[in-house]
Scaffold this motif. Structure first.
Motif, PDB file in Angstrom:
ATOM      1  N   HIS A 135       0.653   2.598 -10.468  1.00 17.15           N
ATOM      2  CA  HIS A 135       0.507   3.868 -10.303  1.00 17.15           C
ATOM      3  C   HIS A 135      -0.942   3.803  -9.440  1.00 17.15           C
ATOM      4  O   HIS A 135      -1.033   4.139  -8.566  1.00 17.15           O
ATOM      5  CB  HIS A 135      -0.097   4.514 -11.522  1.00 17.15           C
ATOM      6  N   GLU A 136      -1.758   2.589  -9.626  1.00 15.19           N
ATOM      7  CA  GLU A 136      -2.628   2.659  -8.780  1.00 15.19           C
ATOM      8  C   GLU A 136      -1.931   1.649  -6.980  1.00 15.19           C
ATOM      9  O   GLU A 136      -1.887   2.427  -6.381  1.00 15.19           O
ATOM     10  CB  GLU A 136      -2.883   1.214  -8.808  1.00 15.19           C
ATOM     11  N   PRO A 145       3.899  -3.206   7.616  1.00 14.30           N
ATOM     12  CA  PRO A 145       2.628  -2.412   6.906  1.00 14.30           C
ATOM     13  C   PRO A 145       3.006  -2.676   5.751  1.00 14.30           C
ATOM     14  O   PRO A 145       3.255  -2.416   4.999  1.00 14.30           O
ATOM     15  CB  PRO A 145       1.746  -1.226   7.799  1.00 14.30           C
ATOM     16  N   ARG A 146       0.868  -2.171   5.376  1.00 12.05           N
ATOM     17  CA  ARG A 146       1.259  -2.756   3.592  1.00 12.05           C
ATOM     18  C   ARG A 146       2.386  -1.346   3.199  1.00 12.05           C
ATOM     19  O   ARG A 146       2.898  -1.835   1.894  1.00 12.05           O
ATOM     20  CB  ARG A 146      -0.166  -2.227   3.322  1.00 12.05           C
ATOM     21  N   HIS A 147       2.232  -0.028   3.823  1.00 14.62           N
ATOM     22  CA  HIS A 147       2.295   1.155   3.017  1.00 14.62           C
ATOM     23  C   HIS A 147       4.394   0.282   3.317  1.00 14.62           C
ATOM     24  O   HIS A 147       5.281   0.978   2.205  1.00 14.62           O
ATOM     25  CB  HIS A 147       2.719   2.185   3.548  1.00 14.62           C
ATOM     26  N   VAL A 148       4.854  -0.337   4.208  1.00 15.27           N
ATOM     27  CA  VAL A 148       6.679  -0.567   4.210  1.00 15.27           C
ATOM     28  C   VAL A 148       6.430  -1.691   2.523  1.00 15.27           C
ATOM     29  O   VAL A 148       7.644  -1.570   2.083  1.00 15.27           O
ATOM     30  CB  VAL A 148       6.472  -1.410   5.191  1.00 15.27           C
ATOM     31  N   TYR A 171       0.391   3.651  -1.622  1.00 18.77           N
ATOM     32  CA  TYR A 171       1.017   4.431  -0.472  1.00 18.77           C
ATOM     33  C   TYR A 171       1.138   5.315  -0.721  1.00 18.77           C
ATOM     34  O   TYR A 171       0.895   5.505   1.212  1.00 18.77           O
ATOM     35  CB  TYR A 171       2.551   4.381  -1.936  1.00 18.77           C
ATOM     36  N   ALA A 172       0.723   6.155  -1.518  1.00 15.76           N
ATOM     37  CA  ALA A 172       0.466   7.784  -0.159  1.00 15.76           C
ATOM     38  C   ALA A 172      -0.170   7.584   0.279  1.00 15.76           C
ATOM     39  O   ALA A 172      -0.407   8.747   1.648  1.00 15.76           O
ATOM     40  CB  ALA A 172      -0.286   8.201  -1.061  1.00 15.76           C
ATOM     41  N   VAL A 198      -2.320   8.304   6.169  1.00 15.42           N
ATOM     42  CA  VAL A 198      -3.156   7.839   7.872  1.00 15.42           C
ATOM     43  C   VAL A 198      -2.587   7.211   8.702  1.00 15.42           C
ATOM     44  O   VAL A 198      -2.679   6.786  10.003  1.00 15.42           O
ATOM     45  CB  VAL A 198      -4.552   7.731   6.922  1.00 15.42           C
ATOM     46  N   GLY A 199      -1.795   5.805   7.912  1.00  8.06           N
ATOM     47  CA  GLY A 199      -1.234   4.880   8.513  1.00  8.06           C
ATOM     48  C   GLY A 199      -0.157   5.543   9.848  1.00  8.06           C
ATOM     49  O   GLY A 199       0.863   6.589   9.502  1.00  8.06           O
TER      50      GLY A 199
END
Ligand SMILES: [Zn+2]
Length: 520
Positions: free
Chosen positions: A322-323, A354-357, A328-329, A334-335
């Protein structure tokens, strides 16, 4: 004579302005003696390296060095060589150091160069100098990098203040401490592609577990909990052995610096241990070779979710995932690149994801796990590790193996989730439980798709009431749905996807308490 794939790939990405120079010679060996001043964030070093010509008549070579470091001499056989420094447009924080050889080097021949250099490494993403120590990643170029990241063996002697530890790659072969300094000597016998360096107040905690040597380098805040952390490390290793089988590596070393606040501490600590341990299998010089670095990072994250579940239980795993969904959201909102799919981002061939990827890919790996089932998923991982040790491999090979093992169209699933930026967000609304004529209960609720992900996904729904629970499988169709589920017990709470297999952004609002007009 070709260059190792590691060197070639990284040259292309990291130092493209030096591509030509990088193809003509390669470093095959480093002997580095480095003295670190942790308080001042400085280092003084002598690096003896073996440069091997890969083309006929090499007369000069370009090395990459951190901008904060000054070269005082480059010497061959006692002769001082001419050098020239230039900016590196494509690698901020680093500079190019051209070294002119005294005579041209024939193909296949080697020359030993001695670099004497020192200074305060420029910071940025790859170098951090802080109270706790000096941390220089492989890409900080704290030693003269042979224009790419070569494939070499190395011996590094790191001197630091007494009571401090110097850590780099490879095996610790000796350590000594005198009044003035502590010296740690590291040796890498299998060729690797880069060297990191960390010096600071670390405590080394060692243990043997099931014939494996476990080394933990702990920052000052974690040192007092060394035995607790080691116990967690043992359990992480056990989890990996049960998931992937006996490891090829016999030694596992992890450097941990951070202490996490309160409740998060345990989950974060196990996640960090599990993530670093995953790199023994994927994304390190002794593992499956580099192909798509982002995919190895995603695997390390997904393995951390799995390991946290095995070591700390399902609730801890749910909390961690969940974290990650929230992270990711936030990142993708913003990224930069949040509007781009992972697969189209991957085509850009940028080395660092990037972290979201990484998170989106890790969450999709969990979805793959859900779709294939545990047996096929772990069989896929084991085959991937066995087939691609020390060979370049990324998502493509993984998907092929997964399809062979499971007989399911994994490629389609990957395209559906990594080829789009679709947002998965399902909420349960308007749930109501009523007694059924003739016994039992029926719970009616809406599944509302507040995101833009379409296409069917299987999910579990947990209906709980007091000490009773019922699990049902539902198909999320992509459209809004109204469902009715019969249970033998009254239902007070519904949880969509209780094991958190889906990257559901609306997970927070999944729980619904029922306003019941029933007489219990
Ligand atoms: Zn990683």
């Amino acid at each position: 004579m070709g260059i190792g794939w590691v060197a070639r790939q990284k040259r292309t990405h990291l130092f493209s302005s030096l591509a030509r120079s990088g193809d003509e010679a390669t470093v095959t060996r480093y002997d580095i003696s480095v003295r670190t001043d942790v308080e001042q964030g400085r280092l003084e070093a002598t690096a003896i390296l073996v440069l091997k010509a890969l083309a006929p008549g090499v007369t000069r070579h370009c090395f990459v060095l951190n901008k904060g470091l000054e070269v005082s001499a480059v010497v061959v056989d006692g002769r001082r060589l001419e050098t020239r420094e230039t900016e590196l447009a494509d690698a901020p924080g680093l500079k190019a150091v051209w070294v002119y050889l005294p005579e041209s080097l024939e193909e296949g021949r080697e020359v030993r160069l001695t670099f004497v250099y020192g200074g305060r490494p420029a910071g940025g993403r790859w170098a951090s100098i802080e109270e706790g120590g000096l941390r220089l990643s492989r890409r900080s170029a704290w030693y003269p990098v042979g224009a790419g990241f070569d494939s070499f063996t190395a011996r590094v002697s790191c001197a630091t203040f007494p009571g401090m530890l110097g850590v780099t790659d490879g095996d610790l072969v000796s350590s000594s401490e005198t009044e003035g300094q502590a010296v740690y000597v590291w040796e890498t016998r299998e060729p690797i592609s880069g060297l990191a360096l960390t010096a600071g107040r670390f405590t080394l905690e060692r243990a043997t577990h099931k014939g494996l040597e476990l080394d933990l380098y702990l920052g000052p805040r974690l040192a007092e909990r060394a035995s607790e952390v080691m116990e967690l490390f043992r359990r992480v290793i056990d989890a990996y052995i049960s998931m992937l089988g006996e490891p090829e590596a016999r030694r596992f070393a992890v450097v941990l610096r951070r202490q996490y606040p309160g409740d998060e501490h345990l989950v974060r600590l196990v996640a960090a241990l599990a993530h670093e341990t995953a790199h023994i299998w994927w994304g390190s010089p002794i593992s499956v070779g580099f192909g798509d670095t982002w995919f190895h990072e995603a695997l390390a994250r997904a393995m951390a979710y799995e390991t946290v579940g095995r070591v700390l239980g399902d609730e801890a795993r749910a909390a961690l995932i969940h974290e990650e969904i929230d992270r990711y959201a936030a990142d993708s909102a913003v990224g930069s690149g949040g509007e781009e799919s992972v697969l189209s981002w991957a085509k850009s061939r940028v080395l660092d994801a990037p972290r979201h990827v990484c998170i989106r890919s890790a969450l999709v790996l969990r979805l793959v796990h859900h779709t294939l089932g545990s047996e096929a998923f772990f069989e896929t991982l084991r085959r991937h590790v066995a087939m691609y040790r020390a060979k370049p491999s990324g998502l493509g090979e993984f998907v092929k193996i997964a399809e062979r093992v499971s007989g399911k169209p994994v490629d389609g699933l990957i395209r559906q989730w990594l080829g789009t930026t679709a947002s998965f967000a399902y909420e349960i609304r308007g749930a109501r439980c009523s007694p059924k004529p003739g016994g039992g209960f029926v719970t009616k609720f809406s599944l509302v798709n507040t995101g833009d992900a379409v296409g069917p996904v299987q999910a579990d729904v947990l209906l709980a009431g007091g000490e009773w629970q019922t699990r049902e499988k539902v198909t999320l169709t992509g459209r809004d749905q109204v469902l009715m589920i019969c249970t033998k017990h009254p239902v007070r709470c519904i949880v969509l996807d209780p094991d958190v297999y889906l990257p559901n952004r609306s997970w927070k609002r999944c729980k619904v308490s029922l306003a019941s007009d029933m007489t219990p």
